[in-house]
Motif scaffolding. Sequence first.
Motif, mmCIF file in Angstrom:
data_model
loop_
_atom_site.group_PDB
_atom_site.id
_atom_site.type_symbol
_atom_site.label_atom_id
_atom_site.label_comp_id
_atom_site.label_asym_id
_atom_site.label_seq_id
_atom_site.Cartn_x
_atom_site.Cartn_y
_atom_site.Cartn_z
ATOM 1 N N GLU A 184 55.628 40.894 76.926
ATOM 2 C CA GLU A 184 56.050 41.343 78.257
ATOM 3 C C GLU A 184 55.226 40.607 79.307
ATOM 4 O O GLU A 184 54.002 40.523 79.214
ATOM 5 N N THR B 78 50.971 51.688 79.561
ATOM 6 C CA THR B 78 50.768 52.752 78.574
ATOM 7 C C THR B 78 52.040 53.564 78.323
ATOM 8 O O THR B 78 52.981 53.540 79.097
ATOM 9 N N LYS B 79 52.019 54.280 77.227
ATOM 10 C CA LYS B 79 53.081 55.233 76.922
ATOM 11 C C LYS B 79 52.423 56.448 76.289
ATOM 12 O O LYS B 79 51.685 56.313 75.294
ATOM 13 N N ASP B 80 52.667 57.615 76.874
ATOM 14 C CA ASP B 80 52.031 58.855 76.404
ATOM 15 C C ASP B 80 50.511 58.707 76.338
ATOM 16 O O ASP B 80 49.855 59.201 75.418
ATOM 17 N N THR C 133 52.061 42.253 81.290
ATOM 18 C CA THR C 133 50.922 42.429 80.392
ATOM 19 C C THR C 133 50.303 41.090 80.025
ATOM 20 O O THR C 133 49.078 40.901 80.084
ATOM 21 N N GLN D 157 50.141 50.007 75.152
ATOM 22 C CA GLN D 157 51.197 49.446 74.305
ATOM 23 C C GLN D 157 50.864 48.040 73.789
ATOM 24 O O GLN D 157 51.335 47.635 72.741
ATOM 25 N N TRP D 158 50.076 47.284 74.553
ATOM 26 C CA TRP D 158 49.685 45.916 74.175
ATOM 27 C C TRP D 158 50.893 45.051 73.851
ATOM 28 O O TRP D 158 50.915 44.332 72.855
ATOM 29 N N ASP D 159 51.899 45.127 74.709
ATOM 30 C CA ASP D 159 53.112 44.326 74.511
ATOM 31 C C ASP D 159 52.885 42.932 75.110
ATOM 32 O O ASP D 159 53.159 42.690 76.289
#
Length: 366
Positions: free
Chosen positions: A349, A338-340, A352, A344-346
């Motif tokens: 990567e 996550t970010k903030d 993930t 992110q659903w990257d």
Amino acid sequence: MKIGILKETRKGEKRVSLSPIIAKQFISKGFEVFIEEDAGLNSSYKNSDFKNIGAAIEKRGVVFKESDILLKINPFDEDDLKLVNKGQVLISQLYHKSNTKLIEAIASKNATAFSLDAMPRISRAQDMDVLSSQNNLAGYKAVILGAYEMTKIFPLMMTAAGTITPSKVLVYGVGVAGLQAIATAKRLGAVVEATDIRSETKEQTESLGAKFISVKNEGEESQGGYAKEASDGYAERQKAAVNKSLFQADLVVTTANIPGRKAPILITEDQVLQMKNGAVIIDLAAAQGGNCEVSKLNKTVIKNGVKVIGTTIAPESVSTNASELFAKNIFNFIIHLTKDGVFQWDLEEEITDETLIVKDGIIRKK
């Protein structure tokens, strides 16, 4: 984002997926935390411990209803899935390769699921790797259990009545659990030997003061950080190399598991029959069929005077420490994803991609 912590329902399970300390860290990052009532009691965490750091203590149904992320240690079961809502993110050890019906059931709920046991064995994922953190405790507790079950002590002891020679310990599999078993047995004063299909573990074994029993292996030894299944030829060479140590051992600890596969048989019934009377085998792979041919999960089998204990042991039996480590793994994993406070659903990567098994009802990994 709201995180829900569910009480573990598997028989004998005493751990909880989040500790108060880590719950506080989540809250400091802007997450809301919902704890199912009494979820932490078996790990010595009271409801008030969570409440005092700002988490909400709720009934089971409320946790399911309010949470964006649902956390468990063990796989979600049928009763859990009845309460799962569309769009929720499920995180636990799903064992997706051997648990296809569960994965299909999660997909049918249009939910998303990450499997913690699918974490890639890469350096930047080490602090998220629950298999390593829990297996470390398993290796320690295996030796403690073995010491309790043996009729001998581990160390050399010189007394007025005579000298007691040190016990001999043999460890199969020099992964995280095996290394901790070696270290613990050495600290207790035993003479320790170990063997593994991966030749690179020889240096690690010897660095702990144990003898490594080398077995020639002509094929690929590991894949993704895990030992590969041994060939029939290797298995026979291993028996020949290890038999002398096995037949003299007072305690044997077996730790060999292959993700998504039945555990390899390392000790046959015929070998057990040739072991010392009073010897003890702690088989940590019993949940996947066992490394010892006569092992039975959660049972003690006595064969020709040899005590064979099939178990998954340890993390549950030291639940406070196990929960602490698991919770830290979870924190690092969710912060990575996550970010903030937003996923992110990257999918490019590796961490993930490898752990995301179901995305919005679509099965990604089988």
